[in-house]
Design an enzyme around this catalytic site. Sequence first.
Site, PDB file in Angstrom:
ATOM      1  N   ARG A 164       0.832  -1.205   0.000  1.00 14.04           N
ATOM      2  CA  ARG A 164       0.000   0.000   0.000  1.00 14.04           C
ATOM      3  C   ARG A 164       0.869   1.260   0.000  1.00 14.04           C
ATOM      4  NH1 ARG A 164      -5.443   0.083   1.549  1.00 14.04           N
ATOM      5  NH2 ARG A 164      -6.306  -1.937   2.096  1.00 14.04           N
ATOM      6  N   ASP A 165       2.046   1.140   0.554  1.00 13.56           N
ATOM      7  CA  ASP A 165       2.949   2.289   0.643  1.00 13.56           C
ATOM      8  C   ASP A 165       3.589   2.649  -0.689  1.00 13.56           C
ATOM      9  OD1 ASP A 165       3.066   3.523   3.084  1.00 13.56           O
ATOM     10  OD2 ASP A 165       4.470   2.105   3.958  1.00 13.56           O
TER      11      ASP A 165
END
Lengths: 112, 365
Positions: free
Chosen positions: A68-69
């Site tokens: 997600r980062d």
Amino acid sequence: MRHLRAINKKARRIDDLLSTTEGDFVALQQNNAAQRPHYPMGCSIVFSPGWEVDSTGGTAGLCQPVERDLYDCYISCYWPAQVPDHLNNYPEWTSKCAAATKDWRNIDLVFP
Amino acid sequence: MQRRAFLSTVAAAGLAPAQTGKLGTLFVGAWQKHVLVIDEATRKVTDQIELKLDVPRSIMWSEDKKKIIVHCQKGCGFEIIDVATRKSERSFMVDTGGKMYRPSGFANSPDDKKLYTSLYTVEKKIDRFEVSKPQWAIIDMVGEKIEKLVDLPKDQQLRGGGGRGGGMRVSPDGKFLYQFRDNVNIYSTEDFKEVDKIELSKPLFPGIERVMIGPGDDPYEERGTILGFFNSTDPIVHKSTFGFAKFDLNKRTFDFTPVGPSTTGTLGLRLTPDRRTGYTVAFNGMGANRRCEFWTFDIASRKITKSQEFDGRSRFEFNMSSDGKLLYIYGAGNTLEMYDAATLKMVKDLDVNTDMTSNMLVLPG
């Protein structure tokens, strides 16, 4: 004033606080800020996505799962150096991967 | 209620736009070159607007809400999307030659012809990159170029704090630019000369030492009025307090209502269409000890009526549906969590199948 020494906790904390304002050579240190682990260039010295730490030296501030980062950090934070050069040389490095959490295996490998 | 001036909350509620009862549409930027269109009624992605330039970083409404202005990553680029046709109308980059601009925060003029921002310039020299001091800039959205650059006053050149620029708004008559930082600085939009300053760092009334507020992103916001949170500390024991602040851009007056002790942070205030109920996300603690809660406010009495802890992801943004019945948690990933505003329980976790990269705009139905 060397003959004065802090003898209790509060005095030692005041002493510590004052010493931080007198200048140290720890990079990016803020005056009066709470002491935390020092990562002079933030997470940018970590070149393996997934092994970085957050600003407190822990991992609780990182996205979970780590994929997600990937894009969010690329556009807003510190990963432009760790991922392919999206703006100039490798604009299509993620053209087969819109959702990094699901499709990260489709991200292009780049060998500059 | 403590107040410094003007509008009562009852009057504010009376001015609220009528609730249509129809569900609206959500717009959010997504990887790699899209703006997603999500239908609130079906809770599905109904369209993907293709962008010509690059990854969308932020999106904002034109004044008439008929266009969406997209700021893209590449070349300090902008794309104008027509909301009716859901197509990108035109795009342009303001970077020229060896000069690259790094803007932070935007405010558009009432006629949508100009965009005000604070930025710094990175110029490529033969042996180095030269970074300028922070500057005010007017971007000519018709001529598609930077119209004017003016150095920020020396005391405003500090980095950090609201992305350097802080929150910004242009007055309804287009003559003044309001910058919300530790003070509210008011500049002329012609030459960026400071015409006034509301010093929030000085006591506004007994017991308050330092106040910070910022404008939100409320689709039902009255033109010329900002209702948001403020944080302050008292001068004796420096206890931090938060509350509601209402700012009239025309009269330059404030109305403060302290609510309670400050938390680690909040994600802005969202109001229901009738402006009687407000919602926010509040954080307590940091890192692994952080707890996230929804807070519900009764706007008339300015009191918290309900709170509910929820499992907040590490990094996210917060918004509310056009009818005020759902709360959205999104960002840093490909899922949009929907919570029922009445029960504060999750009702759907929508996978939009692409990572979201910008803020969300809500178009009421």
